[in-house]
Design a protein around this motif. Structure first.
Motif, PDB file in Angstrom:
ATOM      1  N   TRP A   1       0.828  -1.209   0.117  1.00 36.28           N
ATOM      2  CA  TRP A   1      -0.149   0.038   0.080  1.00 36.28           C
ATOM      3  C   TRP A   1       0.929   1.426   0.158  1.00 36.28           C
ATOM      4  N   MET A   2       1.911   1.184   0.182  1.00 34.81           N
ATOM      5  CA  MET A   2       3.085   2.522   0.234  1.00 34.81           C
ATOM      6  C   MET A   2       3.780   2.426  -1.302  1.00 34.81           C
ATOM      7  N   THR A   3       3.268   1.500  -2.275  1.00 37.12           N
ATOM      8  CA  THR A   3       3.957   1.538  -3.535  1.00 37.12           C
ATOM      9  C   THR A   3       3.004   2.261  -4.695  1.00 37.12           C
ATOM     10  N   LYS A   4       3.576   2.442  -5.664  1.00 39.51           N
ATOM     11  CA  LYS A   4       2.648   3.227  -6.597  1.00 39.51           C
ATOM     12  C   LYS A   4       1.876   2.134  -7.600  1.00 39.51           C
ATOM     13  N   SER A   5       2.591   1.052  -7.671  1.00 35.55           N
ATOM     14  CA  SER A   5       1.725  -0.290  -8.474  1.00 35.55           C
ATOM     15  C   SER A   5       0.672  -0.947  -7.624  1.00 35.55           C
TER      16      SER A   5
ATOM     17  N   SER B   1       5.108   9.944  -1.140  1.00 34.73           N
ATOM     18  CA  SER B   1       4.117  10.413   0.011  1.00 34.73           C
ATOM     19  C   SER B   1       4.159   9.244   1.191  1.00 34.73           C
ATOM     20  N   TYR B   2       4.887   8.155   0.982  1.00 32.61           N
ATOM     21  CA  TYR B   2       5.111   7.335   2.058  1.00 32.61           C
ATOM     22  C   TYR B   2       6.714   7.085   2.369  1.00 32.61           C
TER      23      TYR B   2
ATOM     24  N   PHE C   1       7.518   4.368   5.392  1.00 38.75           N
ATOM     25  CA  PHE C   1       8.643   3.252   5.250  1.00 38.75           C
ATOM     26  C   PHE C   1       9.582   3.486   6.183  1.00 38.75           C
ATOM     27  N   ALA C   2      10.091   4.448   6.284  1.00 37.39           N
ATOM     28  CA  ALA C   2      11.255   4.494   7.280  1.00 37.39           C
ATOM     29  C   ALA C   2      10.827   4.191   8.892  1.00 37.39           C
ATOM     30  N   LYS C   3       9.576   4.751   8.805  1.00 37.52           N
ATOM     31  CA  LYS C   3       9.136   4.331  10.285  1.00 37.52           C
ATOM     32  C   LYS C   3       8.633   2.850  10.475  1.00 37.52           C
ATOM     33  N   TYR C   4       8.241   2.227   9.294  1.00 31.56           N
ATOM     34  CA  TYR C   4       7.876   0.707   9.267  1.00 31.56           C
ATOM     35  C   TYR C   4       9.124   0.022   9.620  1.00 31.56           C
ATOM     36  N   LEU C   5      10.469   0.122   8.914  1.00 33.22           N
ATOM     37  CA  LEU C   5      11.432  -0.669   9.070  1.00 33.22           C
ATOM     38  C   LEU C   5      12.007  -0.320  10.688  1.00 33.22           C
ATOM     39  N   THR C   6      11.975   0.727  11.142  1.00 31.97           N
ATOM     40  CA  THR C   6      12.526   0.899  12.484  1.00 31.97           C
ATOM     41  C   THR C   6      11.576   0.527  13.532  1.00 31.97           C
TER      42      THR C   6
ATOM     43  N   GLU D   1       9.135 -10.409  -3.864  1.00 35.40           N
ATOM     44  CA  GLU D   1       8.917  -9.036  -3.464  1.00 35.40           C
ATOM     45  C   GLU D   1      10.194  -8.471  -3.921  1.00 35.40           C
ATOM     46  N   GLY D   2      10.240  -7.295  -4.638  1.00 35.05           N
ATOM     47  CA  GLY D   2      11.360  -6.393  -4.963  1.00 35.05           C
ATOM     48  C   GLY D   2      11.036  -4.933  -5.360  1.00 35.05           C
ATOM     49  N   CYS D   3      11.784  -3.937  -5.409  1.00 35.61           N
ATOM     50  CA  CYS D   3      11.542  -2.512  -5.610  1.00 35.61           C
ATOM     51  C   CYS D   3      12.817  -1.965  -6.138  1.00 35.61           C
ATOM     52  N   HIS D   4      12.731  -1.323  -7.168  1.00 34.96           N
ATOM     53  CA  HIS D   4      13.455  -0.417  -7.783  1.00 34.96           C
ATOM     54  C   HIS D   4      13.594   0.923  -7.123  1.00 34.96           C
ATOM     55  N   TYR D   5      15.041   1.461  -6.768  1.00 32.57           N
ATOM     56  CA  TYR D   5      15.199   2.732  -6.272  1.00 32.57           C
ATOM     57  C   TYR D   5      16.247   3.511  -7.090  1.00 32.57           C
ATOM     58  N   SER D   6      15.931   4.789  -7.473  1.00 33.17           N
ATOM     59  CA  SER D   6      17.067   5.880  -7.855  1.00 33.17           C
ATOM     60  C   SER D   6      17.768   6.031  -6.806  1.00 33.17           C
ATOM     61  N   CYS D   7      18.956   6.547  -7.158  1.00 38.14           N
ATOM     62  CA  CYS D   7      19.876   7.009  -6.304  1.00 38.14           C
ATOM     63  C   CYS D   7      19.351   8.103  -5.338  1.00 38.14           C
ATOM     64  N   SER D   8      18.933   9.121  -5.973  1.00 40.15           N
ATOM     65  CA  SER D   8      18.046  10.305  -5.168  1.00 40.15           C
ATOM     66  C   SER D   8      17.169   9.560  -4.253  1.00 40.15           C
ATOM     67  N   THR D   9      16.456   8.797  -4.560  1.00 43.34           N
ATOM     68  CA  THR D   9      15.486   8.120  -3.489  1.00 43.34           C
ATOM     69  C   THR D   9      16.258   7.494  -2.428  1.00 43.34           C
ATOM     70  N   MET D  10      17.415   6.586  -2.575  1.00 43.85           N
ATOM     71  CA  MET D  10      18.204   5.893  -1.890  1.00 43.85           C
ATOM     72  C   MET D  10      18.689   6.934  -0.755  1.00 43.85           C
ATOM     73  N   ASN D  11      19.173   8.123  -1.064  1.00 44.13           N
ATOM     74  CA  ASN D  11      19.893   8.896  -0.447  1.00 44.13           C
ATOM     75  C   ASN D  11      18.927   9.487   0.418  1.00 44.13           C
ATOM     76  N   THR D  12      17.464   9.833  -0.075  1.00 40.42           N
ATOM     77  CA  THR D  12      16.610  10.160   1.018  1.00 40.42           C
ATOM     78  C   THR D  12      16.031   9.341   1.970  1.00 40.42           C
ATOM     79  N   ILE D  13      15.767   7.972   1.814  1.00 38.57           N
ATOM     80  CA  ILE D  13      15.619   6.863   2.655  1.00 38.57           C
ATOM     81  C   ILE D  13      16.518   6.613   3.664  1.00 38.57           C
ATOM     82  N   ILE D  14      17.738   6.741   3.203  1.00 34.83           N
ATOM     83  CA  ILE D  14      18.686   6.490   4.242  1.00 34.83           C
ATOM     84  C   ILE D  14      18.716   7.416   5.278  1.00 34.83           C
ATOM     85  N   LYS D  15      18.521   8.810   5.067  1.00 35.39           N
ATOM     86  CA  LYS D  15      18.593   9.784   5.838  1.00 35.39           C
ATOM     87  C   LYS D  15      17.507   9.704   6.921  1.00 35.39           C
ATOM     88  N   LYS D  16      16.238   9.459   6.302  1.00 35.56           N
ATOM     89  CA  LYS D  16      14.907   9.124   7.198  1.00 35.56           C
ATOM     90  C   LYS D  16      14.989   7.847   7.895  1.00 35.56           C
ATOM     91  N   VAL D  17      15.451   6.808   7.621  1.00 36.29           N
ATOM     92  CA  VAL D  17      15.739   5.472   8.404  1.00 36.29           C
ATOM     93  C   VAL D  17      16.639   6.095   9.577  1.00 36.29           C
TER      94      VAL D  17
END
Length: 468
Positions: free
Chosen positions: A143-147, A164-165, A169-174, A208-224
């Motif tokens: 439910w956090m995915t585009k697809s 928007s998620y 997502f960072a909350k979920y993992l942690t 399960e699998g998910c593609h991430y662009s580099c800019s998104t990875m940067n954002t997620i790392i910081k949020k986690v």
């Protein structure tokens, strides 16, 4: 009779001449120290989702094979998958990979009773001595995915996590990391991505699998990282990026910005394709990170071919990447016929009455895991077919040798050690499955000379102190 004797004599001379020409000398140098080794491991996806529901006698036996240092492989590095959980209206993920997630809808409370089978295996490994745990994610909840699907985006070439998620997502993992800490499991690292640059994670896929662009990875790392800090999870840091190939790992690391990289303690890479192992090793050293070979697997065979390939992969990774840990993909897998799966132990996912079948490459892996233990120092050996490790605490020198061709006479130069006792074990095509050698040569002038059979893996264990 005389002619037959001459023919036999010439044949013996020819064989001895071939052996002599194949002779190699291996020098073991404890003063040239490489990486400090943390351990051998496996992933808990997806075999535990099935085996965890089998009768107790069965799953306890399988857990012993994987995790017990006396009864089995003694794997101490455990990669636990935080399941995303797929859309309940979908029916496309392989049965063993269809693991329920903990956060099953945006308005739902966390369901901590989900994923009970993998959780059983996690604590079974802890009970048997596992001491390094990593949580990793292959996909956000559907439910956090585009697809609206946890197996990937529509075309596999774009991010599937909806912007928007990002925070959710960072909350979920942690939250998962925090809950397991309360249960007694501390995840030393959390890996938010799995093969993030791959283009094969598509909607309606089989896992399960998910593609991430580099800019998104940067954002997620910081949020986690922000969530870990806010929750007081100081024992857990971030690992990246679990790319499919070493070359892609180098590219991804280079695109991560310094702010994000400051929260990362470890680089993880998969071992399916590579040409830049030296580059990745150098980047790891420069950045001051640990390095794991976090996933590798191959199809098992009834002969030694898969075992030799597995051993060569370990040698290449340990000698060139100089990884701190080495993780086999799935120690156990559905493979009732015992020759076409990736598991070191073949089982039937649909029939618990089918006894586990221990494959030959199980013993090949054990040639390493049994004796090169956590805390051992990998040291220099000037031969690509050998791996040497030493423990001053245990006073043990371990040398694992892979002979992938004809029989060879090897000369081990161990004159920098004081040797008091020697044992050896071998796996080969000759009905040897981690079999103790009954005839051990003596050391003369600091050298041990031994004829290694063709297509075999031999582990030498010396009671040894440094010859200062």
């Amino acid at each position: 009779m005389a002619l037959n004797f001459i023919i036999r004599l010439l044949l013996i001379i020819s064989i001895l001449s071939s052996i002599a020409n194949a002779k190699k000398t291996v020098f073991i140098d404890p003063n040239d120290r490489w990486q400090l080794f943390e351990g051998w491991g496996t992933m808990l996806s997806w075999w535990t989702n099935v085996i965890g529901g089998f009768p107790n006698y069965y799953k306890e036996f399988v857990a012993d094979l994987a995790f017990d240092p006396e009864k089995g492989l003694g794997l101490n590095v455990i990669r636990f998958v935080i399941p995303g959980g797929d859309n309940p209206t979908h029916h496309h993920i392989r049965p063993e990979g269809n693991v329920p997630g903990y956060w099953q809808c945006s308005t739902c409370n966390f369901n901590w009773s989900a994923d009970e089978h993998q959780r059983w295996a996690l604590f079974a490994s802890l009970k048997r001595g596992a001491n390094i745990f990593e949580a990793n994610s292959a996909s956000p909840p559907y439910w956090m995915t585009k697809s609206n699907c946890s197996s990937g985006s529509v075309h596999g070439i774009s991010d599937n996590l909806h912007p928007s998620y990002y925070d959710a997502f960072a909350k979920y993992l942690t939250e998962v990391v925090s809950w397991y800490k309360e249960q007694g499991i501390i995840f030393r690292t959390i890996a938010p991505f799995n093969e993030p640059s791959a283009k094969w994670w598509k909607a309606l896929g089989y896992q399960e699998g998910c593609h991430y662009s580099c800019s998104t990875m940067n954002t997620i790392i910081k949020k986690v990282a922000d969530n870990l800090i806010a929750k007081g999870l100081n024992d857990t840091s971030i690992s990246i990026a679990d790319e499919y190939a070493v070359d892609q790992e180098v590219s991804t690391i280079n695109c991560i910005d310094s702010a994000a990289k400051s929260y990362v303690s470890q680089y993880n890479v998969h071992g399916y394709r590579s040409s830049q192992k030296t580059e990745l090793h150098n980047i790891t050293n420069k950045d001051g990170k640990k390095l794991w070979m976090s996933e590798y697997g191959l199809t098992t065979t009834l002969d030694m071919s898969a075992s030799i390939t597995l051993s060569e992969q370990i040698l290449n990774d340990m000698r060139n990447l100089k990884t701190n840990a080495w993780v086999y993909f799935q120690a156990i897998q559905d493979d009732p016929n015992g020759f076409n799966g990736w598991g070191l132990v073949g089982v039937s996912y649909t029939n618990s009455l089918y006894p586990p079948k221990i494959q030959l490459d199980f013993y090949a892996y054990k040639q390493y895991t049994k004796f090169i233990r956590p805390g051992y120092q990998i040291i220099s050996s000037n031969d690509n077919d050998t791996l040497a490790a030493y423990s001053a605490k245990d006073q043990k020198l371990v040398i694992v040798c892979t002979n992938k061709g004809v029989a060879q006479l090897w000369n081990f130069n161990v004159n920098m050690f004081n040797i008091s006792n020697i044992t050896a074990f071998r796996t080969s095509n000759n009905n040897e499955t981690f079999t103790p050698l009954s005839r051990i040569p003596s050391i003369n002038n600091g050298s041990l000379v031994y004829l290694h059979p063709s297509d075999s893996i031999t582990t030498w264990v010396f009671d040894a102190t440094l010859n200062l």
